[in-house]
Motif scaffolding. Structure first.
Motif, PDB file in Angstrom:
ATOM      1  N   PRO A   1       5.039  -7.819  -0.413  1.00  0.00           N
ATOM      2  CA  PRO A   1       4.431  -6.666   0.257  1.00  0.00           C
ATOM      3  C   PRO A   1       5.487  -5.976   1.118  1.00  0.00           C
ATOM      4  CG  PRO A   1       3.369  -8.736   0.925  1.00  0.00           C
ATOM      5  CD  PRO A   1       4.559  -9.093   0.103  1.00  0.00           C
ATOM      6  N   HIS A   2       5.357  -4.680   1.337  1.00  0.00           N
ATOM      7  CA  HIS A   2       6.338  -4.014   2.194  1.00  0.00           C
ATOM      8  C   HIS A   2       6.247  -4.546   3.627  1.00  0.00           C
ATOM      9  CE1 HIS A   2       7.423  -1.614  -1.138  1.00  0.00           C
ATOM     10  NE2 HIS A   2       6.308  -0.897  -1.175  1.00  0.00           N
ATOM     11  N   GLU A   3       5.069  -5.036   4.010  1.00  0.00           N
ATOM     12  CA  GLU A   3       4.885  -5.688   5.317  1.00  0.00           C
ATOM     13  C   GLU A   3       4.296  -7.063   5.039  1.00  0.00           C
ATOM     14  OE1 GLU A   3       5.331  -4.005   8.249  1.00  0.00           O
ATOM     15  OE2 GLU A   3       5.588  -1.983   7.415  1.00  0.00           O
ATOM     16  N   GLY A   4       4.890  -8.106   5.599  1.00  0.00           N
ATOM     17  CA  GLY A   4       4.292  -9.438   5.450  1.00  0.00           C
ATOM     18  C   GLY A   4       5.059 -10.319   4.489  1.00  0.00           C
TER      19      GLY A   4
ATOM     20  N   ARG B   1       2.413  -0.183  -1.582  1.00  0.00           N
ATOM     21  CA  ARG B   1       2.180  -1.288  -0.638  1.00  0.00           C
ATOM     22  C   ARG B   1       3.071  -2.503  -0.871  1.00  0.00           C
ATOM     23  NH1 ARG B   1      -4.228  -1.731  -0.542  1.00  0.00           N
ATOM     24  NH2 ARG B   1      -4.695   0.285   0.376  1.00  0.00           N
ATOM     25  N   GLY B   2       3.737  -2.524  -2.023  1.00  0.00           N
ATOM     26  CA  GLY B   2       4.577  -3.695  -2.267  1.00  0.00           C
ATOM     27  C   GLY B   2       5.156  -3.678  -3.671  1.00  0.00           C
TER      28      GLY B   2
END
Ligand SMILES: NC(=O)c1ccc[n+]([C@@H]2O[C@H](COP(=O)([O-])OP(=O)(O)OC[C@H]3O[C@@H](n4cnc5c(N)ncnc54)[C@H](O)[C@@H]3O)[C@@H](O)[C@H]2O)c1
Length: 431
Positions: free
Chosen positions: A348-351, A327-328
């Motif tokens: 994070p991989h997103e955000g 996730r990160g």
């Protein structure tokens, strides 16, 4: 035997630099600790610990064995002698029925580490290992983030230790850990901290290790032309040499001299120079008897497929690490603090990224990040918690990281990938 409540009676075997650090911290908590005795062949060091203890009834000894034979029955024996002596003093303390606060490394041979583990188990005595980084605010924060699940499944851990050029010269070229035969290899003597942290964060056992490394810089053939055996003998390269021992009289005096010269606080420049003329710390770094490596890398495979890498180098300062998850990614350490103003950044991989700064009790990230104070704080709990409670840095939790180090050294010197379980079985059978 240990009282149910009240201060722990602590005796020190070895009253050098580490013992003085821990006893200074412990003496601030008389409700928890009484420093009752010290042993060291150097009387001035016992005297320092006696003064730190503030106790009129403090007992002084010239040798650890004498202290153990004196019938003091301390609750805890601090073993803070040099690496090769840990096994003998720890075994002696366990046989004398004391718990032990044991400086790292546990011991310098696999069989001796396993013997201490067995004796602790059989005697019901506790052995807490001085893995101060486990008690440092920085690493506690890293573990908390990893355990929160924010990173998802762990995929890979990358850790680095920059020993720092002067530290390398002081400790691993001129100093106590330069000759591996009389101390232990770098991956044990210095980097057992890092092996422990990587294992602690991974939360699972390591299966296989491959390692490369060598001593390349601090060698005779690298000496500047005309360099004498000692910096005090008029070296033509003195002005441009980062390792000039005369720096113990100037900018390297406050931080480094007290660790190795008992009269550092009182001595004038002439006295220090006279000391450098005969002391190991006055030698040219290119003309010592050292064989400790100045760089080493490891590739690690943990249970469940988690991979890891570790780099030790003399030519960087401080530790840093990157932990990759599904996730990160968490990145942090000295480089991040210096250049990005935060100890840790979670990407994070997103955000958006999240930045963390940590505060240690003694204010010093660099100096083991509050780990020394944290360890002494934890000592009381570790030694008084109910039987069967897992200890934070107990022998059970720390033996495996030593095995990673021993396996790495075997890999480095043999050129083979080492299977850690097979090494355990082989060395346990041989002991
Ligand atoms: N946890 C950490 O972060 C950390 C940091 C530095 C060093 N260490 C470890 O701590 C240990 C001590 O290091 P140090 O820098 O304090 O070394 P030091 O040389 O200052 O202290 C060791 C002391 O043991 C004494 N000694 C030798 N033989 C003895 C005997 N038979 N009985 C009693 N005392 C004896 C020596 O005279 C010396 O004063 C080493 O094993 C080292 O690897 C741990």
């Amino acid at each position: 035997m240990m009282a149910e409540t009240g201060p722990l009676r602590v005796a020190c075997i070895g009253c050098g630099s580490r013992a003085q650090t821990y006893t200074t911290l412990a003496a601030k908590r008389p409700d928890r600790f009484q420093i009752v005795a010290g042993a060291d062949p150097v009387a001035a060091r016992v005297e320092k610990v006696r003064r730190i203890s503030g106790r009129a009834d403090f007992r002084c000894f010239a040798d650890g064995a004498e202290l153990l034979a004196a019938g003091l029955a301390p609750d805890v024996v601090l073993v803070a002698t040099q690496d090769n002596d840990h096994h003998g003093h720890c075994v002696g303390a366990l046989r004398a029925c004391s718990h032990v606060l044991l400086e790292k490394p546990i011991a310098t041979r696999v069989a001796d580490v396993l013997e201490i583990e067995r004796l602790a188990r059989e005697s019901g005595r506790r052995v807490m290992v001085c893995f101060v980084l486990r008690f440092a605010a920085f690493y506690r924060k890293v573990r908390q983030i990893v355990q929160s699940g924010a990173l998802g499944d762990l995929v890979s851990i990358q850790a680095n230790e920059g020993v720092m050029p002067w530290h390398q010269a002081h400790s691993f070229v001129r100093g106590h850990w330069a000759v591996t035969g009389t101390s232990s290899p770098m991956i044990i003597s210095k980097c057992c901290h890092d092996m422990d942290i990587v294992h602690w964060l991974a939360g699972r056992r390591c299966r296989r290790v491959a390692s490369f490394g060598s001593l390349d810089v601090f060698r005779r053939e690298r000496a500047p032309a005309g360099a004498p055996a000692r910096c005090t003998d008029g070296c033509p390269a003195a002005d441009g040499c980062a390792f000039n021992a005369l720096r113990y009289t100037t900018d390297m005096r406050a931080g480094w001299l007290p660790m190795v010269y008992d009269r550092a606080a009182e001595a004038g420049t002439d006295e220090i120079v006279a000391w450098l003329r005969t002391s190991p710390w006055g030698r040219c770094v290119y003309r010592c008897d050292n064989d400790a490596v100045d760089r080493q890398v490891l590739a690690l495979e943990f249970e469940g497929g988690l991979t890891g890498t570790f780099t030790m180098t003399a030519f960087e300062s401080g530790r840093h690490l990157e932990i990759y998850g599904t996730r990160g990614v968490l990145k942090g350490g000295e480089t991040y603090r210096k250049h990005f103003g935060a100890h840790l950044v979670f990407f994070p991989h997103e955000g958006p990224p999240v930045r963390y700064s940590v505060q240690s009790a003694d204010g010093g990230y660099e100096l083991h990040g509050g780990g020394d104070a944290g360890l002494v704080d934890a000592l009381y709990h570790e030694m008084t918690c109910p039987p069967g409670t897992p200890l934070e840095a107990g022998i059970d939790a720390t033996v495996h990281s030593h095995m990673i180090g021993f396996a790495a050294e075997e890999s480095r010197t043999s050129g083979r990938i080492v299977d850690i379980e097979a090494m355990y079985r082989r060395d346990a059978a041989a002991s």
